[in-house]
Design a protein around this motif. Sequence first.
Motif, PDB file in Angstrom:
ATOM      1  N   SER A 212     -36.831  59.442  12.541  1.00  0.00           N
ATOM      2  CA  SER A 212     -37.988  58.930  11.795  1.00  0.00           C
ATOM      3  C   SER A 212     -37.689  57.599  11.134  1.00  0.00           C
ATOM      4  O   SER A 212     -38.552  56.755  11.007  1.00  0.00           O
ATOM      5  CB  SER A 212     -38.423  59.946  10.754  1.00  0.00           C
ATOM      6  OG  SER A 212     -37.370  60.156   9.837  1.00  0.00           O
ATOM      7  N   SER A 213     -36.417  57.396  10.722  1.00  0.00           N
ATOM      8  CA  SER A 213     -36.104  56.145  10.040  1.00  0.00           C
ATOM      9  C   SER A 213     -36.186  54.965  10.997  1.00  0.00           C
ATOM     10  O   SER A 213     -36.627  53.883  10.634  1.00  0.00           O
ATOM     11  CB  SER A 213     -34.726  56.213   9.406  1.00  0.00           C
ATOM     12  OG  SER A 213     -33.761  56.405  10.429  1.00  0.00           O
TER      13      SER A 213
ATOM     14  N   ALA B  39     -39.811  54.298  11.505  1.00  0.00           N
ATOM     15  CA  ALA B  39     -40.395  53.630  10.343  1.00  0.00           C
ATOM     16  C   ALA B  39     -40.034  52.151  10.356  1.00  0.00           C
ATOM     17  O   ALA B  39     -40.855  51.292  10.076  1.00  0.00           O
ATOM     18  CB  ALA B  39     -39.906  54.295   9.066  1.00  0.00           C
ATOM     19  N   ARG B  40     -38.775  51.849  10.679  1.00  0.00           N
ATOM     20  CA  ARG B  40     -38.344  50.458  10.685  1.00  0.00           C
ATOM     21  C   ARG B  40     -39.079  49.670  11.767  1.00  0.00           C
ATOM     22  O   ARG B  40     -39.504  48.547  11.546  1.00  0.00           O
ATOM     23  CB  ARG B  40     -36.839  50.366  10.908  1.00  0.00           C
ATOM     24  CG  ARG B  40     -36.272  49.097  10.286  1.00  0.00           C
ATOM     25  CD  ARG B  40     -34.879  48.812  10.691  1.00  0.00           C
ATOM     26  NE  ARG B  40     -34.056  50.007  10.579  1.00  0.00           N
ATOM     27  CZ  ARG B  40     -33.009  50.216  11.365  1.00  0.00           C
ATOM     28  NH1 ARG B  40     -32.689  49.339  12.289  1.00  0.00           N
ATOM     29  NH2 ARG B  40     -32.296  51.310  11.237  1.00  0.00           N
TER      30      ARG B  40
ATOM     31  N   ARG C  94     -34.633  51.275   5.807  1.00  0.00           N
ATOM     32  CA  ARG C  94     -35.991  51.134   6.351  1.00  0.00           C
ATOM     33  C   ARG C  94     -36.405  49.677   6.459  1.00  0.00           C
ATOM     34  O   ARG C  94     -37.361  49.353   7.121  1.00  0.00           O
ATOM     35  CB  ARG C  94     -36.987  51.894   5.473  1.00  0.00           C
ATOM     36  CG  ARG C  94     -36.911  53.372   5.751  1.00  0.00           C
ATOM     37  CD  ARG C  94     -38.288  53.959   5.949  1.00  0.00           C
ATOM     38  NE  ARG C  94     -38.661  54.691   4.745  1.00  0.00           N
ATOM     39  CZ  ARG C  94     -39.792  54.500   4.105  1.00  0.00           C
ATOM     40  NH1 ARG C  94     -40.657  53.647   4.519  1.00  0.00           N
ATOM     41  NH2 ARG C  94     -40.050  55.162   3.021  1.00  0.00           N
TER      42      ARG C  94
ATOM     43  N   SER D 174     -46.357  53.708   1.580  1.00  0.00           N
ATOM     44  CA  SER D 174     -45.271  53.135   2.371  1.00  0.00           C
ATOM     45  C   SER D 174     -45.514  51.660   2.638  1.00  0.00           C
ATOM     46  O   SER D 174     -46.650  51.194   2.670  1.00  0.00           O
ATOM     47  CB  SER D 174     -45.158  53.879   3.697  1.00  0.00           C
ATOM     48  OG  SER D 174     -46.255  53.538   4.515  1.00  0.00           O
TER      49      SER D 174
ATOM     50  N   ALA E  75     -45.138  50.045   5.362  1.00  0.00           N
ATOM     51  CA  ALA E  75     -45.858  49.835   6.616  1.00  0.00           C
ATOM     52  C   ALA E  75     -47.363  49.923   6.396  1.00  0.00           C
ATOM     53  O   ALA E  75     -48.143  49.141   6.956  1.00  0.00           O
ATOM     54  CB  ALA E  75     -45.413  50.870   7.646  1.00  0.00           C
TER      55      ALA E  75
END
Lengths: 221, 93
Positions: free
Chosen positions: A123-124, A127-128, B4, B45, B47
């Motif tokens: 997931s990371s 997300a990135r 992230r 978030s 994003a």
Amino acid sequence: MQATKSFERAFLKHLLRGFRLSAVSYKSMSLQERKSAIKLSADVAMASARGSRKWTRGLITKLSKEDDHRSFLRLILGTEYERLTKPCHGSWKIPRSKKIVRRSLRVCSRRKNNLRAPHGVKSSVLARTLVEKRTHALKRLVPGGESLDGYSLLDEALDYVISLRAQVDLMQKLLTTFEASKLSALSKCTLPERKASFVGEAGIHQQKLTEKAQLRPKLTL
Amino acid sequence: MSSRRPRSWQPSSASRITDEQINDLVSKLQAVLPEARIRRSDRVSAAKVLQETCNYIRSLHREVDDLSERLSELLASTESSSAQAAIIRSLLM
């Protein structure tokens, strides 16, 4: 966060000066030509009122790419034009072919995925990648954004959004004021009737006039 | 948290921007977006904020386009420029 009063004043001044210089009120222009001239004046006014920022430079540079805009820009900005279109030495970057960069990013991310998660995407990483994708989209929207790093991009985007919002609000105010003045100009021929309605006497056009009268407070002449 | 953020978010110069500074900017950006009042309580978030910012910029561009068109229709039929000048003066005061 809001644009300052001095920005608002500077924007309106430049906008109306731009209208006069490009003669938008002349009937000889087509509707589309007038619309483009107005939009150009609005963008130049916004950049000029804000002063020197990465996005204002980017915007002026973008606008001056078209030949017929350049003479207008020089006229309205004067010496500011040279200063704003001068390349900014602070963010000098080695020009890189976009295709090569994109290809290398794809290879890098594929390699990373193979090493890290052979059984599914973490997931990371997802997300990135999402943030990267959105960042690229934002870079295209903010003028001059292509050459900015993430932090500066966010900073410029914030400033740009605030200025855009002010631009929209002020143009809306201008529109409303022009519309109101048009209506009051039309109602000038029924001035005695309007006076009567103010005093409180019944009139034939009572309702229409009170509607127009409601718009009057916007004009503080 | 720093995993992230893509590496491209760090500036090319020597000074490193802290995560706190980035988060601060992201929350400021979130605050100027429409419907900020509803969402400010929970952390959104990065994003999502980026996407909302992109959408907002696009909608503002469309609004400017629409307002330019309406102004263009209005200015076509305005007779005297002295009336315009009076209006302008009143707006600038």
